[in-house]
Design an enzyme around this catalytic site. Structure first.
Site, short mmCIF file in Angstrom:
data_model
loop_
_atom_site.label_atom_id
_atom_site.label_comp_id
_atom_site.label_asym_id
_atom_site.label_seq_id
_atom_site.Cartn_x
_atom_site.Cartn_y
_atom_site.Cartn_z
N ARG A 154 0.82 -1.21 0.00
CA ARG A 154 0.00 0.00 0.00
C ARG A 154 0.86 1.27 0.00
NH1 ARG A 154 -1.82 -3.33 3.81
NH2 ARG A 154 -3.88 -4.26 3.62
N ILE A 155 1.82 1.33 0.92
CA ILE A 155 2.62 2.56 1.06
C ILE A 155 3.64 2.68 -0.07
CG2 ILE A 155 4.27 3.79 2.55
CD1 ILE A 155 2.80 2.40 4.96
N THR A 231 10.97 4.59 6.68
CA THR A 231 9.77 4.98 7.44
C THR A 231 8.98 3.73 7.78
OG1 THR A 231 8.48 5.31 5.42
CG2 THR A 231 9.58 7.25 6.32
N SER A 232 9.64 2.57 7.74
CA SER A 232 8.90 1.32 7.93
C SER A 232 9.07 0.76 9.34
CB SER A 232 9.34 0.32 6.86
OG SER A 232 8.39 -0.68 6.74
N ARG A 233 10.19 0.11 9.60
CA ARG A 233 10.48 -0.38 10.96
C ARG A 233 11.98 -0.29 11.18
NH1 ARG A 233 6.03 0.47 11.96
NH2 ARG A 233 4.40 -0.89 12.78
N ASP A 257 12.30 7.64 10.11
CA ASP A 257 11.13 7.89 10.96
C ASP A 257 11.02 6.80 12.02
OD1 ASP A 257 8.74 9.39 11.62
OD2 ASP A 257 7.61 7.65 10.89
N GLU A 262 13.99 2.49 19.22
CA GLU A 262 13.17 3.68 19.46
C GLU A 262 12.27 3.57 20.68
OE1 GLU A 262 10.91 3.52 15.71
OE2 GLU A 262 9.08 3.29 16.88
N HIS A 294 8.80 8.60 14.64
CA HIS A 294 7.74 7.68 14.20
C HIS A 294 6.41 8.43 14.03
CE1 HIS A 294 6.84 3.11 14.15
NE2 HIS A 294 5.99 3.75 13.37
N GLN A 295 6.46 9.45 13.18
CA GLN A 295 5.29 10.32 13.01
C GLN A 295 4.70 10.24 11.62
OE1 GLN A 295 7.44 14.38 13.30
NE2 GLN A 295 5.99 14.70 11.64
N PHE A 297 2.71 8.36 10.22
CA PHE A 297 1.28 8.02 10.18
C PHE A 297 0.40 9.17 10.67
CE2 PHE A 297 2.31 7.74 14.57
CZ PHE A 297 1.14 8.02 15.25
P1 NAI Z 1 1.69 -3.81 2.92
O1 NAI Z 1 1.48 -5.13 3.59
O2 NAI Z 1 0.60 -3.22 2.10
O3 NAI Z 1 3.00 -3.89 2.01
C1 NAI Z 1 4.18 -4.49 2.41
C2 NAI Z 1 4.83 -5.06 1.15
O4 NAI Z 1 6.11 -5.55 1.54
C3 NAI Z 1 4.05 -6.21 0.52
O5 NAI Z 1 3.83 -5.94 -0.85
C4 NAI Z 1 4.97 -7.40 0.73
O6 NAI Z 1 4.89 -8.34 -0.33
C5 NAI Z 1 6.32 -6.74 0.77
N1 NAI Z 1 7.36 -7.55 1.35
C6 NAI Z 1 7.25 -8.59 2.21
N2 NAI Z 1 8.46 -9.13 2.44
C7 NAI Z 1 9.34 -8.42 1.71
C8 NAI Z 1 10.75 -8.51 1.50
N3 NAI Z 1 11.48 -9.46 2.10
N4 NAI Z 1 11.33 -7.62 0.68
C9 NAI Z 1 10.59 -6.67 0.05
N5 NAI Z 1 9.26 -6.54 0.19
C10 NAI Z 1 8.65 -7.41 1.01
O7 NAI Z 1 2.14 -2.81 4.11
P2 NAI Z 1 2.09 -1.24 4.09
O8 NAI Z 1 0.77 -0.77 4.61
O9 NAI Z 1 2.56 -0.73 2.78
O10 NAI Z 1 3.16 -0.91 5.23
C11 NAI Z 1 4.53 -1.22 5.04
C12 NAI Z 1 5.24 -1.09 6.37
O11 NAI Z 1 5.24 0.29 6.77
C13 NAI Z 1 4.55 -1.82 7.53
O12 NAI Z 1 4.99 -3.15 7.63
C14 NAI Z 1 4.96 -1.00 8.72
O13 NAI Z 1 6.10 -1.61 9.30
C15 NAI Z 1 5.35 0.35 8.16
N6 NAI Z 1 4.50 1.44 8.64
C16 NAI Z 1 5.09 2.52 9.23
C17 NAI Z 1 4.33 3.57 9.69
C18 NAI Z 1 4.95 4.79 10.32
O14 NAI Z 1 4.24 5.62 10.92
N7 NAI Z 1 6.25 5.01 10.19
C19 NAI Z 1 2.86 3.52 9.62
C20 NAI Z 1 2.34 2.37 8.91
C21 NAI Z 1 3.14 1.36 8.47
#
Ligand code: NAI
Length: 334
Positions: A154-155, A231-233, A257, A262, A294-295, A297
């Site tokens: 999604r992101i 900005t993921s983890r 982020d 953290e 971590h902002q 979102f």
């Molecule tokens: P999503 O589930 O829609 O997309 C994640 C993508 O990563 C999927 O297409 C998946 O196939 C792919 N993936 C899985 N394993 C992988 C690998 N080994 N290498 C490359 N790609 C791989 O998740 P979404 O909503 O896009 O969120 C992504 C991440 O963003 C979340 O897991 C979360 O950790 C982080 N996040 C951070 C926020 C923040 O405030 N900083 C807020 C929301 C999410």
């Protein structure tokens, strides 16, 4: 249903109260983080709601279950901080909010890229101090640059679309490619993405496989002066390796982020205290590093969606309706 909401900052209340207007759950806001020391506070609450830096390992989950908790509701997308297998063993369903405004995170990601490239953080300080010199502030056109997007869910997909609008060349990596993105970018191997990208941005979940995805070996393959955005983890990145690469110039810009340690830092006002984490403190000394707490979102739209989805899941559980956003053991199976 009575719900204990951990790590609840004041800005959260209005969104949860609004989403609860017609649901009438009994919400108790707790400032403290869920961990072994605070888990006893949840005794008697049928639902416990937590966020990204709360700890829900086997010990904590066992304590929650022992205290009568029947549902664990994550008000975030990632679930790496919960022992999902332990929760299943204990018969404790876990729900999450999979898709609250992916635009919020994607737009913040691009904001970090632009700020780092054009040194807006430095320009802001300079101009306020009456220093109107441009020395050291030169950036580059984003148009024509190659950006590697790791994780095109999604992101990542929205980040790719925004950057396509800028005229960037896109290299994409995801074990489950999105056919719709083939029109604007090329799926490739991680090796090629590392070696060809000017900017690398991470949007995959944290799993055992992706832990330290960016380590010294990955960095060795990157071009000099690469921009890295996470900005993921936090633990997708080996912070010590990145710090060494900032010193050598292999990484020229870093936008974070999230940070692997953290949990003891982010979301707290520590401005009157010393930072004890030397690795983090070192990062703050680089002029080419921007860290936000971590902002990504944190928009009105995302907060509304988070509160709505979380309370809808709690209502569904109470009514015995199937849980749409349950995190199942299959989702963490190796
Ligand atoms: P999503 O589930 O829609 O997309 C994640 C993508 O990563 C999927 O297409 C998946 O196939 C792919 N993936 C899985 N394993 C992988 C690998 N080994 N290498 C490359 N790609 C791989 O998740 P979404 O909503 O896009 O969120 C992504 C991440 O963003 C979340 O897991 C979360 O950790 C982080 N996040 C951070 C926020 C923040 O405030 N900083 C807020 C929301 C999410």
């Amino acid at each position: 249903m009575n719900v204990a909401i951990f790590s609840a900052r004041p800005y959260l209340h209005e969104f949860f109260e609004k989403a609860n207007l017609w649901r009438h759950h009994e919400l108790t806001y707790l400032e403290s983080r869920l961990c072994e020391e605070t888990a006893p506070v949840a005794a008697g609450f049928r639902a416990v709601c937590i966020f990204v830096n709360d700890i829900a390992d086997r010990r904590v989950l066992t304590m929650l279950r022992g205290g009568g908790t029947e549902l664990l509701a994550l008000r975030c997308a990632g679930y790496n901080n919960v022992d999902i297998l332990a929760a299943a063993d204990l018969g404790l369903p876990v729900v999450r909010v999979p898709g609250y405004s992916p635009h919020a995170v994607a737009e913040h990601t691009v904001g970090l890229m632009l700020a780092l490239n054009r040194k807006i953080h430095r320009a802001y300080q300079r101009v306020r101090e009456g220093n109107f010199s441009l020395t050291g502030l030169m950036g580059y056109d984003m148009a024509g640059r190659t950006v590697g997007v790791i994780g095109t869910g999604r992101i990542g997909a929205i980040v790719a679309r925004i950057l396509h609008g800028f005229g960037c060349r896109l290299l994409l990596y995801d074990p489950r490619p999105d056919d719709a993105l083939e029109a604007i970018g090329d799926y490739t191997s991680l090796e090629e993405l590392f070696s060809e990208s000017d900017i690398i941005t991470l949007h995959c979940p944290l799993t055992p496989e992706t832990h330290y995805l960016i380590d010294s070996e990955a960095i060795r393959r990157m071009k000099p002066n690469t921009m890295l955005i996470n900005t993921s983890r936090g633990a997708l990145v080996d912070t010590r390796a990145v710090t060494a690469a900032l010193k050598s110039g292999r990484i020229g810009y870093l936008g974070l982020d999230v940070y692997e340690e953290e949990a003891g830092l982010f979301y707290a006002d520590l401005s009157d205290e010393m930072i004890h984490d030397d690795v983090f403190a070192r990062l703050l000394t680089f002029p080419n590093v921007i860290i936000t707490s971590h902002q990504s979102f944190f928009t009105e739209e995302a907060m509304t969606q988070i509160a709505e989805t979380t309370l809808a899941s709690i209502s569904a559980f109470e009514e015995g309706v199937p849980l749409a956003y349950e995190v199942t053991p299959a989702m963490v199976a190796p």
